[in-house]
Design a protein around this motif. Structure first.
Motif, mmCIF file in Angstrom:
data_model
loop_
_atom_site.group_PDB
_atom_site.id
_atom_site.type_symbol
_atom_site.label_atom_id
_atom_site.label_comp_id
_atom_site.label_asym_id
_atom_site.label_seq_id
_atom_site.Cartn_x
_atom_site.Cartn_y
_atom_site.Cartn_z
ATOM 1 N N HIS A 1 -8.587 5.484 -13.046
ATOM 2 C CA HIS A 1 -7.239 5.292 -13.586
ATOM 3 C C HIS A 1 -6.441 4.321 -12.711
ATOM 4 O O HIS A 1 -5.788 3.390 -13.223
ATOM 5 C CB HIS A 1 -6.522 6.637 -13.667
ATOM 6 N N LEU A 2 -6.517 4.508 -11.399
ATOM 7 C CA LEU A 2 -5.779 3.631 -10.486
ATOM 8 C C LEU A 2 -6.342 2.214 -10.504
ATOM 9 O O LEU A 2 -5.587 1.240 -10.412
ATOM 10 C CB LEU A 2 -5.819 4.200 -9.064
ATOM 11 N N ARG A 3 -7.640 2.112 -10.641
ATOM 12 C CA ARG A 3 -8.251 0.781 -10.693
ATOM 13 C C ARG A 3 -7.766 0.009 -11.919
ATOM 14 O O ARG A 3 -7.540 -1.203 -11.848
ATOM 15 C CB ARG A 3 -9.779 0.906 -10.708
ATOM 16 N N ALA B 1 0.837 -1.194 0.000
ATOM 17 C CA ALA B 1 0.000 0.000 0.000
ATOM 18 C C ALA B 1 0.875 1.249 0.000
ATOM 19 O O ALA B 1 1.912 1.288 0.647
ATOM 20 C CB ALA B 1 -0.927 0.015 1.205
ATOM 21 N N PHE B 2 0.447 2.246 -0.740
ATOM 22 C CA PHE B 2 1.041 3.573 -0.673
ATOM 23 C C PHE B 2 0.133 4.440 0.194
ATOM 24 O O PHE B 2 -1.092 4.264 0.197
ATOM 25 C CB PHE B 2 1.142 4.213 -2.058
ATOM 26 N N LEU B 3 0.723 5.379 0.886
ATOM 27 C CA LEU B 3 -0.039 6.376 1.629
ATOM 28 C C LEU B 3 0.130 7.713 0.916
ATOM 29 O O LEU B 3 1.218 8.034 0.436
ATOM 30 C CB LEU B 3 0.458 6.508 3.065
ATOM 31 N N TYR B 4 -0.948 8.489 0.848
ATOM 32 C CA TYR B 4 -0.835 9.845 0.300
ATOM 33 C C TYR B 4 -1.425 10.816 1.309
ATOM 34 O O TYR B 4 -2.576 10.670 1.740
ATOM 35 C CB TYR B 4 -1.564 9.985 -1.030
ATOM 36 N N VAL B 5 -0.617 11.797 1.702
ATOM 37 C CA VAL B 5 -1.060 12.803 2.669
ATOM 38 C C VAL B 5 -0.855 14.188 2.058
ATOM 39 O O VAL B 5 0.075 14.416 1.298
ATOM 40 C CB VAL B 5 -0.295 12.681 4.007
ATOM 41 N N CYS C 1 -4.884 -0.900 -8.617
ATOM 42 C CA CYS C 1 -4.753 -0.266 -7.308
ATOM 43 C C CYS C 1 -6.099 0.296 -6.860
ATOM 44 O O CYS C 1 -6.708 1.100 -7.560
ATOM 45 C CB CYS C 1 -3.706 0.849 -7.368
ATOM 46 N N GLU C 2 -6.540 -0.127 -5.681
ATOM 47 C CA GLU C 2 -7.804 0.364 -5.127
ATOM 48 C C GLU C 2 -7.525 1.444 -4.085
ATOM 49 O O GLU C 2 -6.572 1.357 -3.315
ATOM 50 C CB GLU C 2 -8.581 -0.780 -4.464
ATOM 51 N N ILE C 3 -8.380 2.467 -4.056
ATOM 52 C CA ILE C 3 -8.252 3.535 -3.066
ATOM 53 C C ILE C 3 -9.006 3.143 -1.801
ATOM 54 O O ILE C 3 -10.157 2.707 -1.862
ATOM 55 C CB ILE C 3 -8.805 4.866 -3.606
ATOM 56 N N ILE C 4 -8.349 3.307 -0.668
ATOM 57 C CA ILE C 4 -8.986 3.088 0.628
ATOM 58 C C ILE C 4 -9.089 4.441 1.331
ATOM 59 O O ILE C 4 -8.090 5.137 1.504
ATOM 60 C CB ILE C 4 -8.181 2.123 1.514
ATOM 61 N N ILE C 5 -10.292 4.802 1.733
ATOM 62 C CA ILE C 5 -10.496 6.038 2.494
ATOM 63 C C ILE C 5 -10.562 5.645 3.970
ATOM 64 O O ILE C 5 -11.491 4.966 4.402
ATOM 65 C CB ILE C 5 -11.778 6.753 2.050
ATOM 66 N N ALA C 6 -9.579 6.083 4.730
ATOM 67 C CA ALA C 6 -9.404 5.589 6.098
ATOM 68 C C ALA C 6 -10.321 6.258 7.118
ATOM 69 O O ALA C 6 -10.716 5.643 8.100
ATOM 70 C CB ALA C 6 -7.942 5.761 6.538
ATOM 71 N N LYS D 1 3.829 -2.973 -8.341
ATOM 72 C CA LYS D 1 2.583 -3.699 -8.082
ATOM 73 C C LYS D 1 2.044 -3.260 -6.724
ATOM 74 O O LYS D 1 2.340 -3.853 -5.690
ATOM 75 C CB LYS D 1 2.826 -5.212 -8.101
ATOM 76 N N ILE D 2 1.254 -2.195 -6.730
ATOM 77 C CA ILE D 2 0.693 -1.626 -5.510
ATOM 78 C C ILE D 2 -0.800 -1.933 -5.473
ATOM 79 O O ILE D 2 -1.541 -1.575 -6.388
ATOM 80 C CB ILE D 2 0.918 -0.105 -5.451
ATOM 81 N N SER D 3 -1.229 -2.615 -4.426
ATOM 82 C CA SER D 3 -2.631 -3.041 -4.342
ATOM 83 C C SER D 3 -3.560 -1.942 -3.864
ATOM 84 O O SER D 3 -4.719 -1.868 -4.287
ATOM 85 C CB SER D 3 -2.752 -4.244 -3.401
#
Length: 218
Positions: A150-152, A63-67, A156-161, A127-129
């Motif tokens: 685009h990410l899908r 997983a990548f984190l984006y802040v 890569c799926e986006i997770i909103i925490a 390969k980022i899930s």
């Protein structure tokens, strides 16, 4: 734990992992990581306990984190670091391997964010899930669906925490202040732009503080 194994101080371990000392203490309380104590009570972390958080397990999904925060003032007040630590805690709790953290200090209206550009490039090359963000506006105020699709396509799926914690009005004010300052400086020069943006900022902030039934919508 092997006696000859390399032990790290809490400062060394936190620096290696890229988190604060307090975050490391919190991880230990929650059982994410273990330490042993010296006779004087200081924490020592085995390198073998640190490595899984650096490299991930073979079957762990990456997983990548984006802040992101809108202004330098928010970064200096610690908002960016706290946002990063919240997402790290979330990823570890979900059993995900943190493959990287990307960050920006820029308006959500800014389409030329260096951190976002690096993020998209690295997701394409690796390969980022999952991409973990705190809420949608951290990634983009406009065009979120485009980025999501685009990410899908890249796997890569986006997770909103988290649920949105900042009001839409305040977040939009921060974005407007940042983008107004930028364009005013380009049009009127640094000094003239500052005067223009200051007046606009006062108007914006005054409107928000005296808001009535007409609410600013993002």
């Amino acid at each position: 734990m092997k006696k000859k194994e390399m032990l790290l101080s809490i400062g060394e371990a936190s620096e290696m992992l890229g988190v604060s000392v307090q975050t490391l203490r919190n991880w230990e309380k929650r059982g994410y990581i273990q330490s042993e104590r010296t006779p004087s009570g200081h924490r020592r972390y085995a390198l073998s306990d640190i490595r899984p958080h650096l490299q991930g397990q073979p079957d762990q999904k990456k997983a990548f984190l984006y802040v992101r925060v809108s202004t330098k003032k928010q970064e200096e007040s610690g908002n960016l670091l706290r946002q990063k630590e919240r997402l790290m805690n979330y990823a570890i709790k979900q059993g995900l391997h943190i493959a990287g953290v990307h960050e920006d200090v820029a308006s959500g209206l800014n389409e030329n964010r260096k951190g976002l550009s690096r993020l998209l490039k690295e997701i394409k090359n690796q390969k980022i899930s999952f991409l973990i963000i705190e809420y949608k506006d951290r990634l983009a105020r406009f065009g979120y669906s485009y980025l999501e699709n685009h990410l899908r396509e890249l796997g890569c799926e986006i997770i909103i925490a988290e649920e949105k914690q900042m009001s839409e009005e305040q977040e939009l004010v921060d974005d407007l202040i940042a983008i107004t300052t930028f364009f005013s400086a380009r049009i009127y020069g640094k000094r003239g732009g500052k005067k223009v943006s200051t007046q606009i900022i006062k108007t914006i902030e005054g409107g928000v503080s005296d808001e009535d039934d007409s609410t600013i919508k993002a």
